[in-house]
Design a protein around this motif. Structure first.
Motif, PDB file in Angstrom:
ATOM      1  N   TYR A   9       4.226  10.145 -29.533  1.00  0.00           N
ATOM      2  CA  TYR A   9       5.464  10.116 -28.761  1.00  0.00           C
ATOM      3  C   TYR A   9       6.156   8.766 -28.902  1.00  0.00           C
ATOM      4  N   ASP A  10       7.485   8.822 -28.799  1.00  0.00           N
ATOM      5  CA  ASP A  10       8.296   7.608 -28.798  1.00  0.00           C
ATOM      6  C   ASP A  10       8.980   7.491 -27.440  1.00  0.00           C
ATOM      7  N   PHE A  11       8.549   6.537 -26.630  1.00  0.00           N
ATOM      8  CA  PHE A  11       9.191   6.308 -25.347  1.00  0.00           C
ATOM      9  C   PHE A  11       8.911   4.880 -24.893  1.00  0.00           C
ATOM     10  N   THR A  12       9.694   4.427 -23.913  1.00  0.00           N
ATOM     11  CA  THR A  12       9.580   3.074 -23.367  1.00  0.00           C
ATOM     12  C   THR A  12       9.531   3.163 -21.850  1.00  0.00           C
ATOM     13  N   THR A  13       8.701   2.331 -21.229  1.00  0.00           N
ATOM     14  CA  THR A  13       8.567   2.350 -19.775  1.00  0.00           C
ATOM     15  C   THR A  13       8.789   0.962 -19.191  1.00  0.00           C
ATOM     16  N   LEU A  14       9.324   0.944 -17.988  1.00  0.00           N
ATOM     17  CA  LEU A  14       9.461  -0.279 -17.200  1.00  0.00           C
ATOM     18  C   LEU A  14       8.918   0.007 -15.809  1.00  0.00           C
ATOM     19  N   THR A  15       7.982  -0.820 -15.346  1.00  0.00           N
ATOM     20  CA  THR A  15       7.430  -0.709 -13.998  1.00  0.00           C
ATOM     21  C   THR A  15       7.424  -2.089 -13.359  1.00  0.00           C
ATOM     22  N   THR A  16       8.026  -2.207 -12.202  1.00  0.00           N
ATOM     23  CA  THR A  16       8.012  -3.475 -11.487  1.00  0.00           C
ATOM     24  C   THR A  16       7.687  -3.210 -10.024  1.00  0.00           C
ATOM     25  N   SER A  17       6.747  -4.002  -9.477  1.00  0.00           N
ATOM     26  CA  SER A  17       6.266  -3.821  -8.106  1.00  0.00           C
ATOM     27  C   SER A  17       6.197  -5.171  -7.407  1.00  0.00           C
ATOM     28  N   ALA A  18       6.574  -5.185  -6.139  1.00  0.00           N
ATOM     29  CA  ALA A  18       6.494  -6.403  -5.327  1.00  0.00           C
ATOM     30  C   ALA A  18       5.778  -6.093  -4.022  1.00  0.00           C
ATOM     31  N   PHE A  19       4.892  -7.021  -3.600  1.00  0.00           N
ATOM     32  CA  PHE A  19       4.116  -6.867  -2.373  1.00  0.00           C
ATOM     33  C   PHE A  19       4.175  -8.184  -1.598  1.00  0.00           C
ATOM     34  N   TYR A  20       4.452  -8.076  -0.317  1.00  0.00           N
ATOM     35  CA  TYR A  20       4.575  -9.276   0.515  1.00  0.00           C
ATOM     36  C   TYR A  20       3.794  -9.058   1.809  1.00  0.00           C
ATOM     37  N   TYR A  21       2.883 -10.002   2.109  1.00  0.00           N
ATOM     38  CA  TYR A  21       2.071  -9.946   3.315  1.00  0.00           C
ATOM     39  C   TYR A  21       2.377 -11.167   4.174  1.00  0.00           C
ATOM     40  N   VAL A  22       2.614 -10.935   5.450  1.00  0.00           N
ATOM     41  CA  VAL A  22       2.960 -12.031   6.338  1.00  0.00           C
ATOM     42  C   VAL A  22       2.222 -11.864   7.669  1.00  0.00           C
ATOM     43  N   PRO A  23       1.535 -12.908   8.163  1.00  0.00           N
ATOM     44  CA  PRO A  23       0.895 -12.830   9.483  1.00  0.00           C
ATOM     45  C   PRO A  23       1.944 -12.997  10.583  1.00  0.00           C
ATOM     46  N   VAL A  24       2.226 -11.923  11.309  1.00  0.00           N
ATOM     47  CA  VAL A  24       3.200 -11.962  12.397  1.00  0.00           C
ATOM     48  C   VAL A  24       2.627 -12.713  13.593  1.00  0.00           C
ATOM     49  N   SER A  25       1.336 -12.517  13.837  1.00  0.00           N
ATOM     50  CA  SER A  25       0.616 -13.247  14.872  1.00  0.00           C
ATOM     51  C   SER A  25      -0.834 -13.354  14.429  1.00  0.00           C
ATOM     52  N   LYS A  26      -1.688 -13.896  15.288  1.00  0.00           N
ATOM     53  CA  LYS A  26      -3.088 -14.068  14.926  1.00  0.00           C
ATOM     54  C   LYS A  26      -3.778 -12.736  14.668  1.00  0.00           C
ATOM     55  N   GLN A  27      -3.320 -11.676  15.325  1.00  0.00           N
ATOM     56  CA  GLN A  27      -3.963 -10.365  15.202  1.00  0.00           C
ATOM     57  C   GLN A  27      -3.134  -9.341  14.446  1.00  0.00           C
ATOM     58  N   LEU A  28      -1.888  -9.655  14.130  1.00  0.00           N
ATOM     59  CA  LEU A  28      -0.991  -8.667  13.522  1.00  0.00           C
ATOM     60  C   LEU A  28      -0.510  -9.144  12.154  1.00  0.00           C
ATOM     61  N   THR A  29      -0.722  -8.305  11.132  1.00  0.00           N
ATOM     62  CA  THR A  29      -0.300  -8.606   9.761  1.00  0.00           C
ATOM     63  C   THR A  29       0.635  -7.508   9.278  1.00  0.00           C
ATOM     64  N   ALA A  30       1.765  -7.922   8.699  1.00  0.00           N
ATOM     65  CA  ALA A  30       2.739  -6.978   8.161  1.00  0.00           C
ATOM     66  C   ALA A  30       2.715  -7.038   6.638  1.00  0.00           C
ATOM     67  N   GLY A  31       2.814  -5.874   6.009  1.00  0.00           N
ATOM     68  CA  GLY A  31       2.883  -5.795   4.564  1.00  0.00           C
ATOM     69  C   GLY A  31       4.103  -4.996   4.137  1.00  0.00           C
ATOM     70  N   PHE A  32       4.708  -5.403   3.019  1.00  0.00           N
ATOM     71  CA  PHE A  32       5.911  -4.743   2.515  1.00  0.00           C
ATOM     72  C   PHE A  32       5.740  -4.492   1.017  1.00  0.00           C
ATOM     73  N   ARG A  33       6.179  -3.327   0.570  1.00  0.00           N
ATOM     74  CA  ARG A  33       6.044  -2.933  -0.832  1.00  0.00           C
ATOM     75  C   ARG A  33       7.367  -2.374  -1.341  1.00  0.00           C
ATOM     76  N   ALA A  34       7.763  -2.785  -2.537  1.00  0.00           N
ATOM     77  CA  ALA A  34       8.934  -2.224  -3.211  1.00  0.00           C
ATOM     78  C   ALA A  34       8.558  -1.967  -4.663  1.00  0.00           C
ATOM     79  N   GLU A  35       9.026  -0.849  -5.202  1.00  0.00           N
ATOM     80  CA  GLU A  35       8.614  -0.480  -6.559  1.00  0.00           C
ATOM     81  C   GLU A  35       9.734   0.269  -7.267  1.00  0.00           C
ATOM     82  N   TYR A  36       9.852   0.004  -8.569  1.00  0.00           N
ATOM     83  CA  TYR A  36      10.828   0.711  -9.406  1.00  0.00           C
ATOM     84  C   TYR A  36      10.170   1.057 -10.736  1.00  0.00           C
TER      85      TYR A  36
END
Length: 342
Positions: A204-231
């Motif tokens: 097969y002849d084809f081309t792919t692009l995959t990009t992913s971003a992940f961000y983790y931030v401690p909101v407080s001592k007990q609470l952690t937020a994570g965010f994901r974006a993907e294309y």
């Protein structure tokens, strides 16, 4: 568990429950995972000794079987070559997969097609750290020798009945997470640009692009937020099983495919005690078919909640279970480490 893995050269014997809806919703696998932590890099920067994380080494072998008759065997390794400041991955196996694929016809109706796919996958990746930065650059390679035990002229082409995919890619990786198992803070961005061509032995002849971003931030001592974006995007003429698909909890694998996909998701973890945590997550995604616009494509939304247990505190390794609801049905997942593994 931490001391068993680290000081006794032990392994984590994972009797893994396979809960993927596309594979029948229930199944089992036994996957012993050996983990060897690496000591941190020590660098002299402006006269100061600075430590930076070196990813641990993994070795895993396993086999599994699911309710719809899917089975697989395989193994792999991943880790760090410290003297080169490089990371590697190598995986291979054999899989006999029963799975449904979906296609929307010109009259607006949707058809479901069941396939038995026998495949030999081999994947390798090698990346080299750029200087003392968090950036890495390298190559990855995918080989698939695939046979369709059954076919349908309304869905697949004759070439897809028995074919080879050979895909070589360029990988960019920026990783500032505090650990690779269950991050509490940090950012990671990974991009792969790859091509499949007869020059490297592909049908097969084809081309792919995959990009992913992940961000983790401690909101407080007990609470952690994570965010994901993907294309993801694909150009050319790939086999149907290589098209991008929405990958989120609550949505079966390969359920929504397109020539490109966009996705965003968030996950929040509340550590209500030292070893016990609750998580909540949700997201939305689009799979955009050939010829459709972004506006014409529907959003697919899923979300849910789960529980985590700090299985190995020295490795910051958490495991647990998630229950999620997608556009059509409920699903549940056994989670080992971070759910967003790329």
């Amino acid at each position: 568990m931490s001391d068993w893995v680290i000081t006794s050269k032990g392994f984590i014997p994972i009797p893994y429950l396979i809960t993927e809806p596309a594979l029948g919703g229930i199944g089992g696998a036994l996957v012993p995972v050996f983990i060897k932590p690496n000591s941190p890099y020590l660098d002299s920067i402006d006269g100061k000794l600075v430590k930076s994380r070196a990813k641990p080494n993994f070795l895993a072998v396993g086999a599994g079987y699911t309710a719809n008759g899917t089975w697989f065997v395989g193994g792999g390794t991943a880790g760090t070559i410290k003297k080169w400041r490089a990371n590697y991955r190598l995986f291979g196996g054999y899989a006999d997969v029963n799975m449904n694929f979906y296609r929307t016809f010109q009259n607006g109706t949707e058809g479901s097609f069941e396939f038995n796919i026998k495949t030999v996958p081999i994947y390798g990746q090698f990346t080299k750290q750029i200087g003392l930065s968090a950036w890495s650059l390298g190559l990855d390679y995918l080989f698939l020798n695939t046979t369709l035990a059954n076919s349908n002229p309304l869905f697949n082409t004759p070439k897809e009945v028995n074919s080879i995919v050979s895909k070589l890619g360029l990988v960019f990786d920026y990783d500032k997470r505090d650990n690779v198992f269950t991050p509490d803070k940090g950012f990671r961005w990974k991009t792969s640009f790859a091509g499949s061509d007869d020059i490297i032995g592909s049908d097969y002849d084809f081309t792919t692009l995959t990009t992913s971003a992940f961000y983790y931030v401690p909101v407080s001592k007990q609470l952690t937020a994570g965010f994901r974006a993907e294309y993801q995007q694909i150009w050319g003429s790939p086999p149907f099983y290589m098209k991008p698909f929405i990958s989120m909890r609550g949505i079966p694998v390969m359920r929504y495919q397109g020539s490109n996909t966009v996705l965003s998701e968030t996950e929040w973890r509340w550590d209500f005690s030292y070893r016990h945590s609750l998580v909540g997550f949700g997201g939305a995604a689009k799979a955009i078919a050939d010829g459709d616009s972004f506006q014409d494509s529907s959003w697919r939304v899923s979300g849910g909640a789960g529980y985590r247990y700090l299985l190995a505190r020295k490795l910051k390794l958490r495991a647990g279970i998630d229950i999620a609801r997608g556009p059509e049905d409920w699903a549940y997942y056994i989670v080992f480490g971070a759910n967003w593994v790329k």
